[in-house]
Design a protein around this motif. Structure first.
Motif, PDB file in Angstrom:
ATOM      1  N   ALA A   1      -3.950   1.247   1.081  1.00  0.00           N
ATOM      2  CA  ALA A   1      -4.960   1.738   0.135  1.00  0.00           C
ATOM      3  C   ALA A   1      -4.951   3.262   0.055  1.00  0.00           C
ATOM      4  CB  ALA A   1      -6.339   1.232   0.542  1.00  0.00           C
ATOM      5  N   ILE A   2      -4.702   3.915   1.173  1.00  0.00           N
ATOM      6  CA  ILE A   2      -4.674   5.383   1.202  1.00  0.00           C
ATOM      7  C   ILE A   2      -3.564   5.925   0.324  1.00  0.00           C
ATOM      8  CG2 ILE A   2      -4.198   7.384   2.681  1.00  0.00           C
ATOM      9  CD1 ILE A   2      -5.692   5.853   4.935  1.00  0.00           C
ATOM     10  N   ILE A   3      -2.353   5.378   0.463  1.00  0.00           N
ATOM     11  CA  ILE A   3      -1.245   5.923  -0.325  1.00  0.00           C
ATOM     12  C   ILE A   3      -1.313   5.477  -1.782  1.00  0.00           C
ATOM     13  CG2 ILE A   3       0.260   6.214   1.679  1.00  0.00           C
ATOM     14  CD1 ILE A   3       1.855   3.771   0.612  1.00  0.00           C
TER      15      ILE A   3
ATOM     16  N   PHE B   1      -1.066   8.287  -4.589  1.00  0.00           N
ATOM     17  CA  PHE B   1       0.089   8.316  -5.488  1.00  0.00           C
ATOM     18  C   PHE B   1      -0.071   7.260  -6.583  1.00  0.00           C
ATOM     19  CE2 PHE B   1       1.474   9.808  -1.334  1.00  0.00           C
ATOM     20  CZ  PHE B   1       2.049  11.035  -1.662  1.00  0.00           C
ATOM     21  N   PRO B   2      -0.945   7.511  -7.557  1.00  0.00           N
ATOM     22  CA  PRO B   2      -1.227   6.501  -8.593  1.00  0.00           C
ATOM     23  C   PRO B   2      -0.046   6.218  -9.510  1.00  0.00           C
ATOM     24  CG  PRO B   2      -2.292   8.591  -9.127  1.00  0.00           C
ATOM     25  CD  PRO B   2      -1.767   8.714  -7.722  1.00  0.00           C
ATOM     26  N   ASN B   3       0.955   7.112  -9.548  1.00  0.00           N
ATOM     27  CA  ASN B   3       2.131   6.892 -10.400  1.00  0.00           C
ATOM     28  C   ASN B   3       3.273   6.202  -9.654  1.00  0.00           C
ATOM     29  OD1 ASN B   3       0.886   8.151 -12.628  1.00  0.00           O
ATOM     30  ND2 ASN B   3       1.511  10.170 -11.895  1.00  0.00           N
ATOM     31  N   LEU B   4       3.051   5.838  -8.415  1.00  0.00           N
ATOM     32  CA  LEU B   4       4.074   5.174  -7.612  1.00  0.00           C
ATOM     33  C   LEU B   4       3.841   3.669  -7.640  1.00  0.00           C
ATOM     34  CD1 LEU B   4       6.402   5.171  -5.532  1.00  0.00           C
ATOM     35  CD2 LEU B   4       4.696   5.651  -3.751  1.00  0.00           C
TER      36      LEU B   4
ATOM     37  N   THR C   1      -8.751  -2.944  -5.346  1.00  0.00           N
ATOM     38  CA  THR C   1      -7.625  -3.214  -6.232  1.00  0.00           C
ATOM     39  C   THR C   1      -7.122  -1.901  -6.824  1.00  0.00           C
ATOM     40  OG1 THR C   1      -9.077  -3.561  -8.130  1.00  0.00           O
ATOM     41  CG2 THR C   1      -8.518  -5.496  -6.806  1.00  0.00           C
ATOM     42  N   PHE C   2      -5.830  -1.839  -7.102  1.00  0.00           N
ATOM     43  CA  PHE C   2      -5.205  -0.651  -7.696  1.00  0.00           C
ATOM     44  C   PHE C   2      -4.237  -1.107  -8.771  1.00  0.00           C
ATOM     45  CE2 PHE C   2      -6.266   0.596  -3.341  1.00  0.00           C
ATOM     46  CZ  PHE C   2      -6.865   1.836  -3.526  1.00  0.00           C
ATOM     47  N   ASP C   3      -4.190  -0.375  -9.876  1.00  0.00           N
ATOM     48  CA  ASP C   3      -3.278  -0.728 -10.964  1.00  0.00           C
ATOM     49  C   ASP C   3      -1.819  -0.638 -10.541  1.00  0.00           C
ATOM     50  OD1 ASP C   3      -5.406  -1.166 -12.664  1.00  0.00           O
ATOM     51  OD2 ASP C   3      -5.276   0.803 -13.633  1.00  0.00           O
ATOM     52  N   ASN C   4      -1.502   0.253  -9.585  1.00  0.00           N
ATOM     53  CA  ASN C   4      -0.110   0.504  -9.200  1.00  0.00           C
ATOM     54  C   ASN C   4       0.344  -0.306  -7.996  1.00  0.00           C
ATOM     55  OD1 ASN C   4      -1.913   2.155  -7.639  1.00  0.00           O
ATOM     56  ND2 ASN C   4      -0.165   3.363  -6.928  1.00  0.00           N
ATOM     57  N   VAL C   5      -0.475  -1.218  -7.513  1.00  0.00           N
ATOM     58  CA  VAL C   5      -0.135  -1.996  -6.318  1.00  0.00           C
ATOM     59  C   VAL C   5       0.117  -3.454  -6.692  1.00  0.00           C
ATOM     60  CG1 VAL C   5      -0.934  -2.851  -4.075  1.00  0.00           C
ATOM     61  CG2 VAL C   5      -1.390  -0.484  -4.751  1.00  0.00           C
ATOM     62  N   TYR C   6       1.241  -3.966  -6.202  1.00  0.00           N
ATOM     63  CA  TYR C   6       1.638  -5.361  -6.385  1.00  0.00           C
ATOM     64  C   TYR C   6       1.900  -5.960  -5.007  1.00  0.00           C
ATOM     65  CZ  TYR C   6       2.200  -3.693 -11.126  1.00  0.00           C
ATOM     66  OH  TYR C   6       1.964  -3.136 -12.362  1.00  0.00           O
ATOM     67  N   PHE C   7       2.011  -7.266  -4.953  1.00  0.00           N
ATOM     68  CA  PHE C   7       2.217  -7.949  -3.678  1.00  0.00           C
ATOM     69  C   PHE C   7       3.282  -9.027  -3.840  1.00  0.00           C
ATOM     70  CE2 PHE C   7      -2.190  -6.613  -4.030  1.00  0.00           C
ATOM     71  CZ  PHE C   7      -2.383  -5.915  -2.848  1.00  0.00           C
ATOM     72  N   ASP C   8       4.004  -9.314  -2.757  1.00  0.00           N
ATOM     73  CA  ASP C   8       4.857 -10.502  -2.786  1.00  0.00           C
ATOM     74  C   ASP C   8       4.314 -11.533  -1.808  1.00  0.00           C
ATOM     75  OD1 ASP C   8       6.202 -10.469  -0.203  1.00  0.00           O
ATOM     76  OD2 ASP C   8       7.641  -8.998  -0.950  1.00  0.00           O
ATOM     77  N   THR C   9       4.760 -12.767  -1.971  1.00  0.00           N
ATOM     78  CA  THR C   9       4.235 -13.895  -1.200  1.00  0.00           C
ATOM     79  C   THR C   9       5.083 -14.218   0.028  1.00  0.00           C
ATOM     80  OG1 THR C   9       5.485 -15.583  -2.411  1.00  0.00           O
ATOM     81  CG2 THR C   9       3.371 -14.895  -3.357  1.00  0.00           C
TER      82      THR C   9
END
Length: 264
Positions: free
Chosen positions: A157-159, A163-166, A187-195
């Motif tokens: 969450a910190i990074i 770094f919102p463009n990363l 939640t962050f627009d730039n963060v995704y997750f894998d399963t």
């Protein structure tokens, strides 16, 4: 239904057996098979996977260029592969090497902070993250371990905020065996997750709750080959009970859009 495996590992044939066992020993889990290119291609074929992300983190700084070249070479030889390079906190010429990563056609950078031995939010990493973002590369992070704190979910969450463009991909539902902590982060627009490496351990209700919180547009299906069989991991994902449209988004469309830049 088209499938992309968003998390798989390969090693040169001469190293694959030893490396696969070493990774398995780290988690006290016997790997499904050896992480050779041949084995991966065969397992993905059986699972119906058309493309898979391949990567291998550098545990020492001097290994970075060799691994990046190896992953690129395998991708050039096998159209099924999408390659992520690697980087290390203590690799001095990171700007030059990241330029080379782009020239090699790799799509992102993989870190395994636990094995590499540094914190996700170590300030020394910030210039590297900025350089990755400036090159429009995605960043895949191993996340979570109950024994260590290098990749704790709150550090993600910190990074993400810094770094919102990363484009950040948090592996293992954002925190291997630390899923309650993942639920607590924003939640962050730039963060995704894998399963990957999670579906054998996480209960269905918690997995669905995480996907629903962060959004079905923010998840990729992945196997973490060679630890698991892609075919078995896809069946575990289907057991979560989502509809066909959601399964297709998480199994294929999201990765194609976010990492490959394909609007479907």
């Amino acid at each position: 239904m088209q499938l992309i495996d968003a998390h798989a590992h390969i090693f040169p044939d001469a190293l694959a057996a030893k490396a696969s066992v070493s990774v398995g020993n780290w988690y006290n889990i016997l790997p499904h098979t050896e992480a050779t290119t041949h084995n991966l291609l065969e397992h993905e074929r059986v699972a119906g996977v058309s493309k898979c992300l391949v990567c291998s983190p550098a545990l020492k700084p001097h290994n970075v260029p060799t691994i990046n070249t190896y992953i690129s070479t395998e991708c050039q030889q096998h159209k099924e592969f999408v390659g992520f390079g690697t980087m290390h906190r203590d690799f001095e010429d990171y700007e030059e090497e990241l330029d080379r990563v782009v020239s090699l056609g790799l799509k992102g950078i993989k870190f395994h902070h636990d094995m590499q031995g540094f914190y996700i939010d170590d300030p020394k990493m910030f210039p590297i993250y900025r350089a990755i973002a400036n090159r429009n590369l995605a960043m895949l992070l191993h996340m979570g371990d109950s024994r260590l704190d290098f990749s704790a979910p709150e550090r993600l969450a910190i990074i993400a905020q810094q770094f919102p463009n990363l484009t950040i991909i948090g592996a293992h539902f954002g925190g291997y065996r630390r899923w309650d902590e993942v639920m607590a982060i924003p939640t962050f627009d730039n963060v995704y997750f894998d399963t990957s490496s999670s579906l054998a351990f996480i209960d269905v209700e918690k997995a669905r709750a995480l996907i629903e919180k962060f959004g079905t547009d923010h998840f990729f299906w992945g196997s973490d080959f060679p630890m698991w069989s892609p075919a078995e991991e896809w069946q575990r994902f289907l057991a979560l009970g989502f509809d066909d449209e959601t399964n297709q988004k998480i199994g294929y469309k999201n990765f194609a859009r976010v990492v490959l830049g394909k609007e479907l």
